[in-house]
Design a protein around this motif. Structure first.
Motif, PDB file in Angstrom:
ATOM      1  N   ASN A 278       8.979 -13.508 -14.753  1.00  0.00           N
ATOM      2  CA  ASN A 278       8.869 -12.190 -14.118  1.00  0.00           C
ATOM      3  C   ASN A 278      10.125 -11.360 -14.320  1.00  0.00           C
ATOM      4  OD1 ASN A 278      10.459 -13.784 -12.421  1.00  0.00           O
ATOM      5  ND2 ASN A 278       9.673 -12.870 -10.536  1.00  0.00           N
ATOM      6  N   ASN A 325      15.034 -12.070  -7.371  1.00  0.00           N
ATOM      7  CA  ASN A 325      14.845 -12.237  -5.928  1.00  0.00           C
ATOM      8  C   ASN A 325      16.167 -12.439  -5.197  1.00  0.00           C
ATOM      9  OD1 ASN A 325      15.573 -14.827  -6.665  1.00  0.00           O
ATOM     10  ND2 ASN A 325      13.624 -15.773  -6.134  1.00  0.00           N
ATOM     11  N   ASN A 369       9.398  -1.362  -9.347  1.00  0.00           N
ATOM     12  CA  ASN A 369       8.768  -2.686  -9.225  1.00  0.00           C
ATOM     13  C   ASN A 369       7.781  -2.725  -8.074  1.00  0.00           C
ATOM     14  OD1 ASN A 369      11.686  -3.203 -10.387  1.00  0.00           O
ATOM     15  ND2 ASN A 369      10.409  -4.905 -11.052  1.00  0.00           N
ATOM     16  N   ARG A 371       5.266  -5.717  -5.968  1.00  0.00           N
ATOM     17  CA  ARG A 371       4.790  -7.092  -5.790  1.00  0.00           C
ATOM     18  C   ARG A 371       3.727  -7.103  -4.722  1.00  0.00           C
ATOM     19  NH1 ARG A 371       8.141 -12.258  -3.532  1.00  0.00           N
ATOM     20  NH2 ARG A 371       6.895 -11.959  -1.661  1.00  0.00           N
ATOM     21  N   ARG A 372       2.592  -7.698  -5.019  1.00  0.00           N
ATOM     22  CA  ARG A 372       1.515  -7.844  -4.051  1.00  0.00           C
ATOM     23  C   ARG A 372       1.117  -9.305  -3.970  1.00  0.00           C
ATOM     24  NH1 ARG A 372      -2.796  -2.839  -4.520  1.00  0.00           N
ATOM     25  NH2 ARG A 372      -1.288  -1.119  -4.483  1.00  0.00           N
ATOM     26  N   ASP A 373       0.832  -9.771  -2.759  1.00  0.00           N
ATOM     27  CA  ASP A 373       0.458 -11.166  -2.530  1.00  0.00           C
ATOM     28  C   ASP A 373      -0.968 -11.247  -2.005  1.00  0.00           C
ATOM     29  OD1 ASP A 373       3.023 -11.836  -3.250  1.00  0.00           O
ATOM     30  OD2 ASP A 373       3.736 -12.152  -1.207  1.00  0.00           O
ATOM     31  N   SER A 420       1.815 -18.938  -6.437  1.00  0.00           N
ATOM     32  CA  SER A 420       3.120 -19.283  -5.895  1.00  0.00           C
ATOM     33  C   SER A 420       3.318 -20.788  -5.929  1.00  0.00           C
ATOM     34  CB  SER A 420       3.240 -18.773  -4.449  1.00  0.00           C
ATOM     35  OG  SER A 420       4.389 -19.296  -3.824  1.00  0.00           O
ATOM     36  N   ARG A 427       0.459 -14.256  -6.571  1.00  0.00           N
ATOM     37  CA  ARG A 427       1.330 -13.078  -6.582  1.00  0.00           C
ATOM     38  C   ARG A 427       1.046 -12.213  -7.814  1.00  0.00           C
ATOM     39  NH1 ARG A 427       4.826 -14.306  -2.484  1.00  0.00           N
ATOM     40  NH2 ARG A 427       5.700 -16.419  -2.347  1.00  0.00           N
ATOM     41  N   TYR A 429       2.880  -9.115  -9.882  1.00  0.00           N
ATOM     42  CA  TYR A 429       4.101  -8.345 -10.110  1.00  0.00           C
ATOM     43  C   TYR A 429       3.809  -7.282 -11.166  1.00  0.00           C
ATOM     44  CZ  TYR A 429       6.251 -12.809  -8.523  1.00  0.00           C
ATOM     45  OH  TYR A 429       6.585 -13.963  -7.852  1.00  0.00           O
ATOM     46  N   ALA A 442      -0.578  -2.907 -11.039  1.00  0.00           N
ATOM     47  CA  ALA A 442      -0.705  -3.918  -9.997  1.00  0.00           C
ATOM     48  C   ALA A 442      -2.045  -3.820  -9.300  1.00  0.00           C
ATOM     49  CB  ALA A 442       0.430  -3.774  -8.987  1.00  0.00           C
TER      50      ALA A 442
END
Length: 453
Positions: A278, A325, A369, A371-373, A420, A427, A429, A442
């Motif tokens: 990532n 991160n 950027n 990020r979605r979970d 994950s 996840r 990205y 995304a």
């Protein structure tokens, strides 16, 4: 591996992650290790004492003596292992929510175990190959009170303490109630900084914020920077192996931007850096600018550590590595992520250049950027989402990179979907120079996974 993921093994305590499980992991590790002492540390989670007791019992039951370090950042435990020449167990779930706990395993060389070593421990665990001791040879326990102080002292001797002190910096610090609360405030004060804090009381309930240092969790730090005219804000996760920054205006700094700034300061032509799949285009740009090589791995500190060791053994120079991160490695110092040390290296950068934090990261701020979970409860849901991700990648107008999940590079942007290694989540990205482009990429993948789930 079934048990160990991208950074140890973790779970919700009482829901599969139990004292009995921790005891068995400790027995398996000690049965594989050829050592008669093992260090044992933990973060501040409320379940930490119980699980540390279980680990200590497991270690003693196979004839191993236990050095109990108490609450200590993971890098402090790692340092102790390297200096003492003993392996270690760290009871921590790092950035995971408060109901989680976990285990990280450290070798007697002071490095978290690489994939090959974790596989041997996992085999012993699943086969229950334990070297149980008889009543005369069970291990003993001793408390070690100096691990944190020695860790701080070594960092102070390693960074450019005078340059940082001469810069007269004010640091706003948010240890997030985690293990960094027992070391980082003292460390930055000893560097000559004025330090103001929020969430600096060790507390495994994490009353001020969740352990993960995401922008959504760090509003108090941004306000503290702004209200105190601090030069920089620094936040840790639960075991303090990460550092996320705020600039002097109280604005959040993307972890990919601070990684790029630190990499640009550390890399030279011919060097190699290691990052996860990532990786931001920011780091790609830095490598192209200085003539360094970028080597990609699956996400997670275990995979990055393994690859750094392989490259170093082949004669490559790897002065910096990491993920966006907040987990940055400086292998010449120690092959571990260390939030306090990362913070000090960023302060060194500011002091040496005479720049503000916003100026230091400005060259790496032209990307957006997302990020979605997505959570799941059953393996069938995970399988359905991963099948949808595979189908999406097959139909995309880009060649997928499958090192870890599916990454699609479009030239002006990229998107990645993966499961994950530390939580029951998939996840998504995305990154682009244009915010709408990143959000759209995304959303397209996210919607496909939701439909599949």
């Amino acid at each position: 591996m079934k048990v160990f993921g991208s950074s140890g093994t973790r779970g919700v305590v009482g829901e599969g992650f139990t004292p009995e499980f921790v005891l068995r992991v400790a027995k398996a590790a000690a049965s594989v290790w050829d050592d008669d002492r093992v260090a044992l540390g933990r973060d501040t989670r409320t379940t930490g004492p119980m699980l540390a007791d279980a680990a200590a019992a497991g270690l003693a039951s196979v004839g191993v003596d236990v050095d109990r370090l108490g609450v200590a950042p993971t890098p402090a435990t790692v340092r102790y292992c390297g200096v003492e020449g003993v392996p270690g167990i760290q009871i921590t779930a790092s950035h995971n929510p408060r109901e989680y706990n976990g285990i990280k395993l450290v070798g007697n060389d002071g490095v978290e175990l690489p994939v090959s070593a974790l596989e041997r421990v996992e085999e012993a665990l699943l086969a229950e190959r334990f070297t149980d001791a008889d009543w005369e040879t069970v291990g003993g326990t001793r408390r070690v009170e100096t691990a944190n102080d020695d860790y701080v002292a070594e960092m102070l001797a390693t960074v450019d303490r005078n340059a940082i002190a001469d810069a007269g910096l004010t640091v706003a610090l948010d240890p997030g109630h985690g293990a960094g609360a027992v070391t980082s405030p003292e460390f930055f004060r000893e560097l000559g900084c004025e330090v103001v804090t929020v969430n600096a009381q060790p507390d495994g309930h994490f009353p001020g914020r969740d352990p993960e240092p995401l922008e959504a969790n760090l509003a108090d730090l941004g306000r503290l920077v702004e209200s105190t005219d601090a030069d920089v804000g620094i936040a840790h996760d639960g075991d303090a192996d990460r550092a996320i920054f705020y600039d002097e205006t109280g604005a959040y700094v993307q972890g990919d931007a601070s990684l790029a700034a630190l990499a640009a300061e550390s890399l030279s032509a011919g060097d190699t850096t290691v990052a996860a799949v990532n990786v931001s285009q920011r780091l790609v740009d830095v490598c192209e600018d200085v003539g360094a090589t970028l080597d990609l791995t699956p996400i997670g500190s275990t995979n990055i550590i393994t690859r750094i060791r392989e490259l170093t053994a082949d004669g490559e120079t790897v002065p910096v590595a990491g993920e966006g991160n907040g987990g940055v490695f400086f292998p010449d110092y120690r092959l571990t992520r260390d939030g306090a040390f990362i913070g000090a290296k960023f302060l060194e950068l500011l002091a040496s250049r005479g720049e503000t934090a916003s100026e230091a990261v400005e060259p790496y701020s032209d990307y957006y950027n997302v990020r979605r979970d997505l959570t799941y409860d059953e393996d069938a849901e995970l399988d359905a989402m991963l099948a949808a991700a595979e189908a999406f990648a097959a139909d995309a107008d880009a060649e997928p990179n499958t090192i870890d999940g599916y990454r699609l590079d479009y030239g002006d942007a990229w998107v990645l979907v993966r499961s994950s290694g530390t939580e029951p989540k998939v996840r998504v990205y995305a990154e682009a120079r244009d915010a709408d482009r990143a959000e759209a990429l995304a959303a397209e993948v996210y919607d496909a996974l939701v439909d599949a789930r």
